[in-house]
Design a protein around this motif. Structure first.
Motif, PDB file in Angstrom:
ATOM      1  N   GLY A   6      -1.881  -1.657  -1.515  1.00  0.00           N
ATOM      2  CA  GLY A   6      -2.397  -0.467  -2.188  1.00  0.00           C
ATOM      3  C   GLY A   6      -1.294   0.371  -2.791  1.00  0.00           C
ATOM      4  O   GLY A   6      -1.430   0.891  -3.902  1.00  0.00           O
ATOM      5  N   GLN A   7      -0.194   0.500  -2.070  1.00  0.00           N
ATOM      6  CA  GLN A   7       0.948   1.276  -2.573  1.00  0.00           C
ATOM      7  C   GLN A   7       1.514   0.624  -3.828  1.00  0.00           C
ATOM      8  O   GLN A   7       1.845   1.306  -4.797  1.00  0.00           O
ATOM      9  CB  GLN A   7       2.028   1.381  -1.504  1.00  0.00           C
ATOM     10  N   ILE A   8       1.608  -0.666  -3.813  1.00  0.00           N
ATOM     11  CA  ILE A   8       2.143  -1.380  -4.974  1.00  0.00           C
ATOM     12  C   ILE A   8       1.228  -1.179  -6.181  1.00  0.00           C
ATOM     13  O   ILE A   8       1.682  -0.861  -7.277  1.00  0.00           O
ATOM     14  CB  ILE A   8       2.330  -2.869  -4.654  1.00  0.00           C
ATOM     15  N   LEU A   9      -0.068  -1.331  -5.957  1.00  0.00           N
ATOM     16  CA  LEU A   9      -1.013  -1.203  -7.065  1.00  0.00           C
ATOM     17  C   LEU A   9      -1.108   0.227  -7.576  1.00  0.00           C
ATOM     18  O   LEU A   9      -1.211   0.450  -8.781  1.00  0.00           O
ATOM     19  CB  LEU A   9      -2.398  -1.688  -6.631  1.00  0.00           C
ATOM     20  N   GLU A  10      -1.056   1.196  -6.683  1.00  0.00           N
ATOM     21  CA  GLU A  10      -1.254   2.586  -7.079  1.00  0.00           C
ATOM     22  C   GLU A  10       0.010   3.272  -7.575  1.00  0.00           C
ATOM     23  O   GLU A  10      -0.064   4.179  -8.400  1.00  0.00           O
ATOM     24  CB  GLU A  10      -1.829   3.381  -5.901  1.00  0.00           C
TER      25      GLU A  10
END
Length: 78
Positions: free
Chosen positions: A26-30
């Motif tokens: 999620g951190q990577i995508l966001e």
């Protein structure tokens, strides 16, 4: 490497005070992917920039595109 050299290398690494920064998909995508797009960086380089931004740390970068992005983002360069 010999067993002795491996022990010496492990001892040196243990004394560097390295920290592992966990990441989640999620951190990577966001956060990382938008930085990669904004500054035209690889996801790998964008992850370094995101970490510097989040931790408010200076960045050492030999890569000119990453250094340029760091400067544009207001990150101190060492």
């Amino acid at each position: 490497m010999s067993a002795q050299q491996l022990r010496e290398a492990a001892d040196l690494l243990a004394h560097l005070g390295l920290e592992i920064e966990p990441s989640a998909t999620g951190q990577i995508l966001e956060q990382v992917l938008p930085i990669a797009v904004q500054f035209e960086l690889s996801v790998y380089d964008a992850a370094y920039l995101e970490l510097a931004l989040r931790k408010r740390l200076p960045l050492v970068a030999a890569d000119q595109q990453l250094a340029k992005a760091a400067a544009a983002a207001g990150i101190e360069r060492l």
